[in-house]
Design an enzyme around this catalytic site. Structure first.
Site, mmCIF file in Angstrom:
data_model
loop_
_atom_site.group_PDB
_atom_site.id
_atom_site.type_symbol
_atom_site.label_atom_id
_atom_site.label_comp_id
_atom_site.label_asym_id
_atom_site.label_seq_id
_atom_site.Cartn_x
_atom_site.Cartn_y
_atom_site.Cartn_z
ATOM 1 N N HIS A 129 38.286 14.569 -27.237
ATOM 2 C CA HIS A 129 37.743 15.930 -27.308
ATOM 3 C C HIS A 129 38.172 16.609 -28.612
ATOM 4 O O HIS A 129 37.374 17.300 -29.257
ATOM 5 C CB HIS A 129 38.252 16.783 -26.134
ATOM 6 N N LYS A 178 33.927 17.286 -9.090
ATOM 7 C CA LYS A 178 35.317 16.957 -9.466
ATOM 8 C C LYS A 178 36.339 17.848 -8.785
ATOM 9 O O LYS A 178 36.121 19.043 -8.638
ATOM 10 C CB LYS A 178 35.479 17.083 -10.983
ATOM 11 N N ARG A 221 29.769 8.876 -26.226
ATOM 12 C CA ARG A 221 30.778 7.823 -26.386
ATOM 13 C C ARG A 221 30.162 6.437 -26.423
ATOM 14 O O ARG A 221 30.610 5.562 -27.135
ATOM 15 C CB ARG A 221 31.794 7.888 -25.241
ATOM 16 N N SER A 277 39.000 11.703 -19.348
ATOM 17 C CA SER A 277 40.137 12.416 -18.760
ATOM 18 C C SER A 277 40.666 11.657 -17.548
ATOM 19 O O SER A 277 41.886 11.561 -17.341
ATOM 20 C CB SER A 277 39.720 13.830 -18.359
HETATM 21 N N1 COA Z 1 36.316 11.911 -25.818
HETATM 22 C C1 COA Z 1 36.942 11.552 -24.709
HETATM 23 N N2 COA Z 1 36.462 11.771 -23.464
HETATM 24 C C2 COA Z 1 35.303 12.403 -23.386
HETATM 25 C C3 COA Z 1 34.585 12.803 -24.500
HETATM 26 C C4 COA Z 1 35.134 12.534 -25.768
HETATM 27 N N3 COA Z 1 34.543 12.887 -26.898
HETATM 28 N N4 COA Z 1 33.446 13.381 -24.097
HETATM 29 C C5 COA Z 1 33.454 13.353 -22.760
HETATM 30 N N5 COA Z 1 34.575 12.758 -22.334
HETATM 31 C C6 COA Z 1 34.954 12.500 -20.941
HETATM 32 C C7 COA Z 1 35.401 13.738 -20.216
HETATM 33 O O1 COA Z 1 36.809 13.911 -20.308
HETATM 34 C C8 COA Z 1 34.985 13.449 -18.804
HETATM 35 O O2 COA Z 1 35.969 12.654 -18.186
HETATM 36 P P1 COA Z 1 36.145 12.686 -16.581
HETATM 37 O O3 COA Z 1 34.779 12.452 -15.983
HETATM 38 O O4 COA Z 1 37.070 11.578 -16.318
HETATM 39 O O5 COA Z 1 36.701 14.050 -16.258
HETATM 40 C C9 COA Z 1 33.737 12.570 -18.947
HETATM 41 O O6 COA Z 1 33.805 12.061 -20.279
HETATM 42 C C10 COA Z 1 32.448 13.303 -18.755
HETATM 43 O O7 COA Z 1 32.426 14.396 -19.667
HETATM 44 P P2 COA Z 1 31.381 15.568 -19.502
HETATM 45 O O8 COA Z 1 30.021 15.000 -19.282
HETATM 46 O O9 COA Z 1 31.564 16.520 -20.634
HETATM 47 O O10 COA Z 1 31.771 16.203 -18.118
HETATM 48 P P3 COA Z 1 32.688 17.401 -17.866
HETATM 49 O O11 COA Z 1 33.041 17.408 -16.427
HETATM 50 O O12 COA Z 1 33.832 17.416 -18.829
HETATM 51 O O13 COA Z 1 31.733 18.670 -18.196
HETATM 52 C C11 COA Z 1 29.850 20.169 -17.889
HETATM 53 C C12 COA Z 1 30.467 18.799 -17.584
HETATM 54 C C13 COA Z 1 30.836 21.291 -17.614
HETATM 55 C C14 COA Z 1 29.467 20.244 -19.368
HETATM 56 C C15 COA Z 1 28.557 20.298 -17.021
HETATM 57 O O14 COA Z 1 28.907 19.991 -15.684
HETATM 58 C C16 COA Z 1 27.956 21.680 -17.063
HETATM 59 O O15 COA Z 1 27.254 22.018 -17.982
HETATM 60 N N6 COA Z 1 28.249 22.494 -16.019
HETATM 61 C C17 COA Z 1 27.725 23.858 -15.915
HETATM 62 C C18 COA Z 1 26.627 23.960 -14.845
HETATM 63 C C19 COA Z 1 25.272 23.743 -15.450
HETATM 64 O O16 COA Z 1 24.852 24.415 -16.386
HETATM 65 N N7 COA Z 1 24.555 22.767 -14.872
HETATM 66 C C20 COA Z 1 23.232 22.401 -15.340
HETATM 67 C C21 COA Z 1 23.322 21.350 -16.413
HETATM 68 S S1 COA Z 1 21.717 20.788 -16.848
#
Ligand code: COA
Length: 178
Positions: A33, A58, A107, A145
């Site tokens: 991140h 989650k 990724r 994560s």
């Molecule tokens: N380096 C390392 N890890 C990374 C990364 C990077 N560059 N990018 C993503 N990851 C990891 C994250 O840590 C996460 O790990 P985990 O699943 O073990 O916790 C995984 O990859 C998925 O990441 P991400 O897709 O960003 O999920 P998130 O839970 O961190 O965030 C939101 C998701 C918050 C962006 C999304 O749920 C959201 O937009 N929510 C708001 C509600 C909404 O608007 N919904 C409609 C969407 S169309």
């Protein structure tokens, strides 16, 4: 404003100040991140790390306050980066702070389908907010994560996966208790 005909953009210069949102649950923040935050801070005038307070799927290991405090410590050296928590729709949040860009890290190819769906849906919800993808640094392409939490909970070394500023807090919370 979104336009039907891309030619309508001819002659218009891009806005000078662009606020970009980098959303995620950051439970916890990892060096993958930070790599995206660092690179985004060079591209956009303001980067807002948007910490999701809840997700449908989650259960978080760290509270919203803990995740906010951890991110604040890590982004301290970046004057144009701040962190804010949000609930509800990401596009609503982006509009509320006048952000016009959503940053997502890719990724691996396996991320593509989900990201494509999210970007397309967010575009229908807010056509004036553009999703920009950045390739995650190769050395972090396997990182998540959850994997950090699993390694920490089993007593493995996570020093090369998370920022120094929050390493001890993560190990203290998740590491095996002696
Ligand atoms: N380096 C390392 N890890 C990374 C990364 C990077 N560059 N990018 C993503 N990851 C990891 C994250 O840590 C996460 O790990 P985990 O699943 O073990 O916790 C995984 O990859 C998925 O990441 P991400 O897709 O960003 O999920 P998130 O839970 O961190 O965030 C939101 C998701 C918050 C962006 C999304 O749920 C959201 O937009 N929510 C708001 C509600 C909404 O608007 N919904 C409609 C969407 S169309």
């Amino acid at each position: 404003m979104a336009r039907d005909n891309p030619n309508d953009l001819a002659g218009e210069s891009p806005p000078r100040s662009i606020v970009a949102v980098y959303p995620g649950s950051f439970d916890p923040l990892t060096l993958g991140h930070v790599d995206i935050i660092d690179r985004a801070s060079r591209l956009f005038s303001d980067v807002v790390v948007a910490l999701s307070e809840t997700t449908r799927t989650k259960r978080f290991s760290f509270s919203t306050e803990e995740r906010l405090a951890m991110i604040e410590r890590v982004i301290d050296p970046y004057p144009n980066v701040k962190v804010v928590s949000f609930g509800g729709l990401l596009t609503h949040f982006a509009r509320s702070i006048r952000a016009t860009v959503l940053i997502r890290g890719l990724r691996a190819i396996s991320d593509f389908e989900y990201e494509f769906q999210m970007a397309s849906m967010n575009h229908t919800l807010a056509p004036d907010v553009e999703t920009v993808f950045m390739m995650t640094a190769t050395k972090y392409s396997y990182l998540s994560s959850s994997i950090v939490k699993e390694i920490a909970s089993l007593g493995g070394n996570i020093a090369h996966l998370v920022p120094d500023a929050i390493h001890d807090q993560i190990v203290g919370r998740l590491g095996p208790k002696s």
